[in-house]
Design a protein around this motif. Structure first.
Motif, PDB file in Angstrom:
ATOM      1  N   SER A   1     157.848  45.529 -25.352  1.00 31.14           N
ATOM      2  CA  SER A   1     158.731  44.583 -24.499  1.00 31.14           C
ATOM      3  C   SER A   1     157.785  43.395 -24.952  1.00 31.14           C
ATOM      4  CB  SER A   1     158.375  44.794 -23.081  1.00 31.14           C
ATOM      5  OG  SER A   1     158.047  46.151 -22.814  1.00 31.14           O
ATOM      6  N   ARG A   2     156.575  42.607 -24.799  1.00 31.96           N
ATOM      7  CA  ARG A   2     155.944  41.311 -25.005  1.00 31.96           C
ATOM      8  C   ARG A   2     154.733  41.244 -24.843  1.00 31.96           C
ATOM      9  NH1 ARG A   2     156.070  38.688 -19.256  1.00 31.96           N
ATOM     10  NH2 ARG A   2     155.642  40.549 -17.191  1.00 31.96           N
ATOM     11  N   SER A   3     154.314  40.272 -26.196  1.00 32.95           N
ATOM     12  CA  SER A   3     152.916  39.976 -25.944  1.00 32.95           C
ATOM     13  C   SER A   3     152.512  39.183 -25.042  1.00 32.95           C
ATOM     14  CB  SER A   3     152.465  39.737 -27.477  1.00 32.95           C
ATOM     15  OG  SER A   3     152.759  38.650 -27.266  1.00 32.95           O
ATOM     16  N   PHE A   4     151.590  38.863 -24.144  1.00 32.97           N
ATOM     17  CA  PHE A   4     150.701  38.076 -23.380  1.00 32.97           C
ATOM     18  C   PHE A   4     149.499  37.743 -23.669  1.00 32.97           C
ATOM     19  CE2 PHE A   4     151.366  42.176 -20.657  1.00 32.97           C
ATOM     20  CZ  PHE A   4     152.554  41.256 -19.480  1.00 32.97           C
ATOM     21  N   ASP A   5     149.359  36.593 -23.650  1.00 31.14           N
ATOM     22  CA  ASP A   5     148.284  35.132 -23.933  1.00 31.14           C
ATOM     23  C   ASP A   5     148.704  34.516 -25.085  1.00 31.14           C
ATOM     24  OD1 ASP A   5     147.678  36.081 -21.597  1.00 31.14           O
ATOM     25  OD2 ASP A   5     146.504  38.181 -23.067  1.00 31.14           O
ATOM     26  N   ASP A   6     148.253  33.602 -26.018  1.00 28.80           N
ATOM     27  CA  ASP A   6     148.535  33.412 -26.730  1.00 28.80           C
ATOM     28  C   ASP A   6     147.128  33.936 -27.748  1.00 28.80           C
ATOM     29  OD1 ASP A   6     150.334  31.811 -25.954  1.00 28.80           O
ATOM     30  OD2 ASP A   6     148.897  30.112 -25.952  1.00 28.80           O
ATOM     31  N   GLU A   7     146.224  34.189 -27.565  1.00 29.31           N
ATOM     32  CA  GLU A   7     145.024  34.566 -28.415  1.00 29.31           C
ATOM     33  C   GLU A   7     144.191  35.969 -28.189  1.00 29.31           C
ATOM     34  OE1 GLU A   7     142.546  32.735 -30.570  1.00 29.31           O
ATOM     35  OE2 GLU A   7     144.956  31.151 -30.136  1.00 29.31           O
ATOM     36  N   PRO A   8     144.169  36.532 -28.921  1.00 27.53           N
ATOM     37  CA  PRO A   8     143.714  38.035 -29.596  1.00 27.53           C
ATOM     38  C   PRO A   8     142.715  37.923 -28.186  1.00 27.53           C
ATOM     39  CG  PRO A   8     144.009  37.701 -30.963  1.00 27.53           C
ATOM     40  CD  PRO A   8     144.359  36.955 -30.948  1.00 27.53           C
ATOM     41  N   ILE A   9     142.377  38.617 -26.909  1.00 21.65           N
ATOM     42  CA  ILE A   9     141.153  38.621 -26.462  1.00 21.65           C
ATOM     43  C   ILE A   9     139.938  39.900 -25.913  1.00 21.65           C
ATOM     44  CG2 ILE A   9     142.488  37.760 -23.900  1.00 21.65           C
ATOM     45  CD1 ILE A   9     142.409  40.488 -23.329  1.00 21.65           C
ATOM     46  N   LEU A  10     140.200  40.526 -27.570  1.00 18.26           N
ATOM     47  CA  LEU A  10     138.644  41.021 -27.559  1.00 18.26           C
ATOM     48  C   LEU A  10     139.290  41.871 -29.500  1.00 18.26           C
ATOM     49  CD1 LEU A  10     140.044  44.386 -25.255  1.00 18.26           C
ATOM     50  CD2 LEU A  10     137.789  42.611 -25.414  1.00 18.26           C
ATOM     51  N   ASP A  11     137.816  42.165 -30.267  1.00 16.06           N
ATOM     52  CA  ASP A  11     137.720  41.989 -31.104  1.00 16.06           C
ATOM     53  C   ASP A  11     136.863  43.228 -31.679  1.00 16.06           C
ATOM     54  OD1 ASP A  11     135.265  41.701 -30.519  1.00 16.06           O
ATOM     55  OD2 ASP A  11     135.858  39.260 -32.060  1.00 16.06           O
ATOM     56  N   GLU A  12     136.870  43.838 -33.040  1.00 14.11           N
ATOM     57  CA  GLU A  12     136.284  44.550 -33.587  1.00 14.11           C
ATOM     58  C   GLU A  12     134.762  44.582 -33.388  1.00 14.11           C
ATOM     59  OE1 GLU A  12     136.010  47.924 -35.190  1.00 14.11           O
ATOM     60  OE2 GLU A  12     137.653  46.546 -35.537  1.00 14.11           O
ATOM     61  N   THR A  13     134.250  43.839 -33.192  1.00 12.94           N
ATOM     62  CA  THR A  13     132.907  44.480 -31.971  1.00 12.94           C
ATOM     63  C   THR A  13     133.090  45.018 -30.783  1.00 12.94           C
ATOM     64  OG1 THR A  13     132.546  41.802 -32.517  1.00 12.94           O
ATOM     65  CG2 THR A  13     130.642  42.850 -31.922  1.00 12.94           C
ATOM     66  N   THR A  14     133.940  44.494 -29.921  1.00 17.91           N
ATOM     67  CA  THR A  14     134.427  45.073 -28.870  1.00 17.91           C
ATOM     68  C   THR A  14     134.552  47.167 -28.802  1.00 17.91           C
ATOM     69  OG1 THR A  14     134.169  43.346 -26.922  1.00 17.91           O
ATOM     70  CG2 THR A  14     134.918  45.636 -26.455  1.00 17.91           C
ATOM     71  N   PHE A  15     135.593  46.451 -29.945  1.00 16.38           N
ATOM     72  CA  PHE A  15     136.323  47.834 -30.463  1.00 16.38           C
ATOM     73  C   PHE A  15     134.845  48.922 -30.445  1.00 16.38           C
ATOM     74  CE2 PHE A  15     139.980  45.667 -31.789  1.00 16.38           C
ATOM     75  CZ  PHE A  15     140.313  45.076 -30.458  1.00 16.38           C
ATOM     76  N   ARG A  16     134.875  48.678 -31.952  1.00 17.08           N
ATOM     77  CA  ARG A  16     133.105  49.362 -32.119  1.00 17.08           C
ATOM     78  C   ARG A  16     132.408  49.731 -30.808  1.00 17.08           C
ATOM     79  NH1 ARG A  16     128.388  46.701 -35.749  1.00 17.08           N
ATOM     80  NH2 ARG A  16     127.472  49.037 -35.722  1.00 17.08           N
ATOM     81  N   LEU A  17     132.117  48.795 -30.018  1.00 17.09           N
ATOM     82  CA  LEU A  17     130.953  49.123 -28.814  1.00 17.09           C
ATOM     83  C   LEU A  17     131.369  50.148 -27.849  1.00 17.09           C
ATOM     84  CD1 LEU A  17     128.384  48.322 -27.830  1.00 17.09           C
ATOM     85  CD2 LEU A  17     129.544  47.226 -25.926  1.00 17.09           C
ATOM     86  N   MET A  18     133.569  50.430 -27.089  1.00 16.83           N
ATOM     87  CA  MET A  18     133.870  51.375 -26.304  1.00 16.83           C
ATOM     88  C   MET A  18     134.119  52.615 -27.709  1.00 16.83           C
ATOM     89  SD  MET A  18     133.424  48.976 -23.639  1.00 16.83           S
ATOM     90  CE  MET A  18     134.428  50.716 -23.233  1.00 16.83           C
ATOM     91  N   ARG A  19     133.796  52.290 -29.464  1.00 16.55           N
ATOM     92  CA  ARG A  19     134.245  53.600 -29.763  1.00 16.55           C
ATOM     93  C   ARG A  19     133.088  54.486 -29.913  1.00 16.55           C
ATOM     94  NH1 ARG A  19     136.507  50.819 -34.329  1.00 16.55           N
ATOM     95  NH2 ARG A  19     138.463  50.693 -34.054  1.00 16.55           N
ATOM     96  N   PHE A  20     131.971  54.238 -29.349  1.00 18.70           N
ATOM     97  CA  PHE A  20     130.897  54.712 -29.838  1.00 18.70           C
ATOM     98  C   PHE A  20     131.028  54.728 -27.668  1.00 18.70           C
ATOM     99  CE2 PHE A  20     126.586  54.788 -27.382  1.00 18.70           C
ATOM    100  CZ  PHE A  20     125.628  55.552 -28.023  1.00 18.70           C
ATOM    101  N   CYS A  21     131.079  54.215 -26.819  1.00 16.71           N
ATOM    102  CA  CYS A  21     130.978  54.822 -25.182  1.00 16.71           C
ATOM    103  C   CYS A  21     131.887  55.889 -24.813  1.00 16.71           C
ATOM    104  CB  CYS A  21     130.868  53.957 -24.569  1.00 16.71           C
ATOM    105  SG  CYS A  21     129.911  51.852 -24.485  1.00 16.71           S
ATOM    106  N   ALA A  22     133.232  55.820 -25.917  1.00 18.44           N
ATOM    107  CA  ALA A  22     134.318  57.189 -25.162  1.00 18.44           C
ATOM    108  C   ALA A  22     134.142  58.001 -26.804  1.00 18.44           C
ATOM    109  CB  ALA A  22     135.446  56.543 -25.949  1.00 18.44           C
TER     110      ALA A  22
END
Lengths: 96, 742
Positions: free
Chosen positions: B75-96
């Motif tokens: 529907s739409r995108s928020f904020d102008d900038e990405p708020i998360l990046d690969e570093t966080t994805f990697r950490l959260m993938r580990f946690c999940a």
């Protein structure tokens, strides 16, 4: 089942009034009883002391009676606690 | 084929976008980008079923497993900038993976509440107020304001301590705005945009380190450029915070570098925050904890995520805060149980911090006076570098003397033994402060009928109701159930019910009777529910306005009271015989912590522990203040019993209104584990220690293995089929990896 006691005596050892956790006033005292009774057709002396407890308005009323007053207490008997064999008179009425 | 990461999708192409959503499913969801130009890590709004949801763009692909005409459009995108990046994805993938939790739910849960709402969350501008230069020059500022302008005077007084944000001023008065406008109109106060850095009037200088502290600082500084875990084992009052600060001083000299500091308890953050701010007045610092408003939390998170805040102090959830230039992680009181999340994704913030440090290739420092046996074991095997601070940092301060008082032989007066009463009296006469520690709030833990021994139970839990006498209530400390105190025993009708045992309220009452002239304060969850209640109270303690403190474990940690010389401990024996194998480790840590409150400055401290089991090895070790010795004893026990840290555990817990549903589900899980398990031991379903909670019957199975990998492998094969099973729909269930409670 019947459990009725009526006994007169002198009010002694009146404890300060305390309240149950739910806020009901409670007061305990001892009744010193002395009388002459007939037993098997024989006259005899009776001397005893009884623990008495009063709850609610009765407790507030007794708080006003002065120590060593002569009173007539009516009520029922119950064990002091689950593990005790001592009996306590629970007051329903007091005359003084 | 995926496009290169962080590259904006081509708007004209209407690409397939992989989006993470807060949905209990293991996968990402495909959407069409429409005419939006999107980037990985950006927040978007997507249609999901008949509602809209917030999602995070995880990637782009050319193909989808679904027909293209079935895919919905973002529907739409928020904020102008990405708020998360690969570093966080990697950490959260580990946690999940590690905690067997859906990735999308894990990822969305780390965002501040405002970023999980379906609206833009622009960077906030927070305004603050300070005295104007004229006001600072004015010698008798208060006299410039008419005495009847109470609120104006109050605001001025607060601002004289330092600048304040709107949120802080709001707490002083409901009509703060009007008063503030008046002060600004008169030129006494000026408004400015608040920055995370807050210059202070009282910068704090570095203290001189003793040899051990210096060695610890040097040790960490020698390995700044790579991952290395350090265990800083320092007795209470040994100056661990000073070690942290001197390390940070070096680390933060590197431009842009950021430091993450995890603290166990929200109540400790203001204290630590104040010390760090004084020490690093020009370095932007933010805190992250649950007492912040949603707006503040978002603002602080943004500051960290954009790299503007260089020191982040926070409780367990902040371990996930994106920090682009993370250079070091410090975990204070690393043994503390509150680092373990007890619902949703049941992560342990210390363990995640270790993984994060490894992924970011930065050092991590774990500090404690009573390290967890897990960390102790890692230090023994050399995985962590151990650094020891064996003595108190303040010159002339020594460790308190600890004694036990045998309550099996000493008569007690409302829970207090004569020697303890005497010791309190001596402190009062000397004008010193005392702390009585009892880990039970309320008036009495039990309401008992003396005539039939009925005990007031919670109708929803297998627990007893606690008497809160002043409020006239019985409360369940497990489910929050509350009722009026019953007038008579529901079982036999007796009205003379007994509040039995000791709680903080009753102890306070007893002390007031014993020492009518003393100023006594009670500190438990009931007295500090107001936001600033605890800090107000601590201020009073520091100002010597309190003689005796009565409190729960809230008081045990971190606080520094120089004039406190006596600590009394009541009623801790139940933990000695708990079926939980960690109970004695926790009790030792807690008693060591609370004992550590005594005699931190130049006055000698004394600790009196009332117990019926003074010969118990725990007390022997405590009296000698020999954690290392006790730890090795506990380790032997754990090795014999094959408990952590020698094995790895996971629990599958289930609950339902009927236990037979719980049992059926757990039997299924048990059978599946037995069918697959090699190297994993599983015990048959059993009731949880707390059999009923909030009306639910509870049960669990324990899985245990010598190898973490084997346990992980089994769980990953087990969970998906369990989720699908019919029996699972009749219960609420979850997996707890590395459980802390049973």
């Amino acid at each position: 089942m019947t459990n009725q006691v009526k006994i007169s005596g002198v009010l002694v050892n009146k404890q300060p009034i305390r309240y149950t956790p739910a806020g009901i006033p409670l007061l305990s005292f001892a009744l010193q009883h002395q009388s002459e009774q007939i037993e098997a057709g024989m006259r005899r002396q009776v001397l005893c002391e009884l623990m008495v407890v009063a709850l609610g308005n009765l407790a507030l009323e007794i708080d006003k009676i002065s120590e060593a007053s002569q009173v007539i207490a009516s009520g029922f008997l119950a064990k002091r606690s689950l593990k005790s064999s001592q009996l306590v008179l629970h007051l329903n009425k007091i005359e003084y | 084929m995926s496009s290169s990461p962080n590259h904006a999708s081509n708007a004209s192409q209407n690409q397939i976008v992989n989006v993470a959503l807060d949905v209990p499913l293991e996968r990402l969801f495909d959407y069409l980008s429409g005419n939006l130009s999107l980037r990985i890590g950006q927040r978007v709004e997507v249609p999901f079923g008949n509602r809209k949801m917030v999602g995070i763009v995880m990637g782009f692909s050319q193909h989808s497993d679904y027909a293209l005409d079935k895919l919905k459009t973002i529907s739409r995108s928020f904020d102008d900038e990405p708020i998360l990046d690969e570093t966080t994805f990697r950490l959260m993938r580990f946690c999940a993976d590690y905690y067997q939790y859906p990735f999308g739910q894990a990822l969305l849960a780390i965002l501040p509440a405002r970023l999980r709402q379906l609206k833009p969350a622009p960077m906030l501008r927070i305004f603050a107020y300070r005295l104007s230069p004229e006001a600072l020059k004015c010698a008798q500022l208060q006299q410039q304001i008419p005495a009847r302008q109470v609120v104006q005077r109050k605001l001025l007084l607060a601002l004289q301590e330092g600048e304040k944000t709107e949120a802080q001023l709001k707490q002083l008065s409901s009509v703060w705005q009007k008063a503030l406008m008046a002060l600004m109109a008169q030129g006494w106060v000026e408004k400015f945009e608040w920055q995370a850095s807050a210059p202070t009037h009282f910068p704090l200088n570095a203290q001189t380190l003793n040899a051990e502290q210096q060695a610890a600082v040097t040790g960490v500084l020698a390995q700044l450029s790579q991952f290395q875990a350090f265990l800083l084992y320092g007795v209470t009052g040994s100056g661990k915070t000073e070690v942290y600060m001197q390390i940070l001083q070096q680390v933060l000299q590197k431009p842009d570098s950021q430091a993450l500091i995890l603290v166990p308890e929200i109540n400790l953050t203001p204290q630590l925050e104040a010390r760090f701010r004084q020490r690093f007045p020009h370095i932007p610092l933010v805190t992250l904890h649950s007492h912040l408003s949603d707006g503040e939390r978002l603002h602080h998170w943004h500051q960290a995520q954009t790299g503007r805040a260089r020191i982040v102090i926070g409780t367990r959830l902040s371990v996930f805060t994106p920090m682009p230039k993370l250079a070091i992680i410090i975990v204070d009181e690393e043994h503390d149980a509150s680092f373990k999340q007890q619902d949703s994704m049941r992560y342990h913030a210390r363990d995640i911090a270790l993984v994060r440090a490894q992924q970011a290739n930065v050092p991590i420092l774990l500090g404690s006076a009573t390290p967890s046996l897990e960390s102790w074991q890692n230090a023994e095997t050399g995985k962590f570098k151990r650094m020891v601070l064996p003595q108190r940092a303040v010159e002339n301060a020594s460790l308190p003397s600890i004694y036990t008082l045998n309550t099996a032989t000493l008569p007690l007066q409302n829970g207090l033994s004569q020697p303890l009463i005497q010791a309190l009296k001596v402190r009062l006469e000397r004008g010193e402060q005392s702390l009585l520690f009892i880990n039970r709030r309320g008036y009495a833990p039990v309401l008992l009928c003396s005539a039939c021994h009925w005990i007031a139970p919670c109708s929803r839990c297998s627990s007893r109701l606690v008497v809160h006498l002043k409020q006239g209530k019985l409360r369940c400390h497990h489910c929050g159930h509350e009722q009026s105190i019953v007038r008579q025993c529901p079982s036999c009708g007796n009205a003379d019910l007994q509040a039995t045992g000791q709680g903080t309220q009753r102890l306070e009452e007893t002390l007031v009777k014993l020492f009518p002239q003393a100023k006594i304060a009670r500190v438990d969850r009931d007295t500090i529910s107001r936001k600033d209640a605890l800090s107000d109270l601590l201020d009073k303690v520091h100002a010597q306005e309190i003689d005796i403190l009565v409190g729960t474990q809230i008081l045990a940690k971190g606080h520094d009271f120089p004039n406190l010389t006596l600590v009394g401990v009541l009623d801790t024996d139940s933990a000695l015989f708990s079926p939980d194998f960690r109970a004695s480790e926790r009790l030792f840590a807690q008693l060591m912590q609370v004992a550590g409150r005594a005699g931190r400055a130049d006055k000698a401290g004394e600790v009196l522990i009332q117990t019926s089991f003074p010969e118990h090895p725990l007390f022997t070790a405590l009296v000698q203040q020999d954690y290392a010795n006790y730890a090795s004893k506990l380790m032997e026990e754990r090795a014999i019993a094959s408990f952590p840290p020698y094995t790895f555990m996971a629990l599958i817990r289930a609950e339902a209104t009927q236990y037979r549903d719980v049992d059926a589900f757990l039997q299924l899980a048990y059978a599946q584990v037995r069918a697959q398990a090699k190297q994993v031991t599983c015990y048959p379903p059993m009731r949880a220690q707390m059999e009923r909670l909030k009306g639910m019957e509870r049960g669990q199975i324990v899985l245990q293995s010598q190898q973490r990998g084997a346990l992980q492998k089994l769980l990953s094969q087990l969970i998906a089929p369990l989720r699908e099973s019919k029996l699972a729909s009749r219960v609420r269930w979850h997996v707890d990896v590395d459980p802390m409670e049973f």
